[in-house]
Design a protein around this motif. Structure first.
Motif, PDB file in Angstrom:
ATOM      1  N   UNK A   1      25.297  67.164  79.833  1.00 16.23           N
ATOM      2  CA  UNK A   1      24.196  67.700  80.646  1.00 16.23           C
ATOM      3  C   UNK A   1      23.584  66.607  81.507  1.00 16.23           C
ATOM      4  N   UNK A   2      22.990  67.047  82.604  1.00 14.15           N
ATOM      5  CA  UNK A   2      22.231  66.114  83.434  1.00 14.15           C
ATOM      6  C   UNK A   2      20.902  65.820  82.749  1.00 14.15           C
ATOM      7  N   UNK A   3      20.280  64.742  83.144  1.00 15.32           N
ATOM      8  CA  UNK A   3      18.972  64.406  82.582  1.00 15.32           C
ATOM      9  C   UNK A   3      17.968  65.528  82.860  1.00 15.32           C
TER      10      UNK A   3
ATOM     11  N   UNK B   1      19.572  53.590  83.036  1.00 21.15           N
ATOM     12  CA  UNK B   1      20.219  54.720  83.684  1.00 21.15           C
ATOM     13  C   UNK B   1      21.324  55.318  82.818  1.00 21.15           C
ATOM     14  N   UNK B   2      21.784  54.604  81.801  1.00 19.22           N
ATOM     15  CA  UNK B   2      22.839  55.112  80.930  1.00 19.22           C
ATOM     16  C   UNK B   2      22.302  55.667  79.622  1.00 19.22           C
ATOM     17  N   UNK B   3      21.013  55.566  79.395  1.00 18.07           N
ATOM     18  CA  UNK B   3      20.421  56.113  78.186  1.00 18.07           C
ATOM     19  C   UNK B   3      20.343  57.629  78.299  1.00 18.07           C
ATOM     20  N   UNK B   4      20.513  58.302  77.190  1.00 14.95           N
ATOM     21  CA  UNK B   4      20.440  59.758  77.167  1.00 14.95           C
ATOM     22  C   UNK B   4      19.202  60.164  76.375  1.00 14.95           C
ATOM     23  N   UNK B   5      18.313  60.903  77.015  1.00 18.54           N
ATOM     24  CA  UNK B   5      17.137  61.423  76.313  1.00 18.54           C
ATOM     25  C   UNK B   5      17.606  62.408  75.259  1.00 18.54           C
TER      26      UNK B   5
ATOM     27  N   UNK C   1      18.614  68.748  83.098  1.00 23.46           N
ATOM     28  CA  UNK C   1      18.893  69.835  82.163  1.00 23.46           C
ATOM     29  C   UNK C   1      18.347  69.500  80.774  1.00 23.46           C
ATOM     30  N   UNK C   2      18.559  68.265  80.334  1.00 22.60           N
ATOM     31  CA  UNK C   2      18.067  67.865  79.014  1.00 22.60           C
ATOM     32  C   UNK C   2      16.548  67.947  78.946  1.00 22.60           C
ATOM     33  N   UNK C   3      15.874  67.449  79.958  1.00 25.66           N
ATOM     34  CA  UNK C   3      14.409  67.473  79.964  1.00 25.66           C
ATOM     35  C   UNK C   3      13.862  68.897  79.984  1.00 25.66           C
ATOM     36  N   UNK C   4      14.555  69.786  80.697  1.00 22.57           N
ATOM     37  CA  UNK C   4      14.129  71.187  80.744  1.00 22.57           C
ATOM     38  C   UNK C   4      14.222  71.811  79.350  1.00 22.57           C
ATOM     39  N   UNK C   5      15.308  71.555  78.650  1.00 22.82           N
ATOM     40  CA  UNK C   5      15.457  72.079  77.286  1.00 22.82           C
ATOM     41  C   UNK C   5      14.407  71.465  76.376  1.00 22.82           C
TER      42      UNK C   5
END
Length: 66
Positions: free
Chosen positions: A43-45, A7-11, A47-51
């Protein structure tokens, strides 16, 4: 030291090739803009996935115009 959980990993799409291409100001490695790179950690996860979903198309269009 606290254990890092999933849960703390950032894509991230980072490829370690950090080179900003003008005039688009987009990283040649990952396809993100400077603003996206700077704000990535806030950013939220979602938001990151959308980008990330549009980065391949963005990089392909860079090649067409650059």
């Amino acid at each position: 030291m606290p254990e890092l959980t999933a849960s703390k990993l950032i894509s991230t799409p980072c490829t370690g090739v950090c080179r900003i291409e003008a005039p688009q100001n987009i990283c040649a490695g990952c396809g993100r803009t400077l603003a996206e790179i700077a704000g990535w950690g806030r950013m939220s996860e979602t938001q990151r996935l959308k980008i990330m979903a549009g980065l391949e198309q963005r990089k392909a269009s860079m090649g067409e115009t650059g």
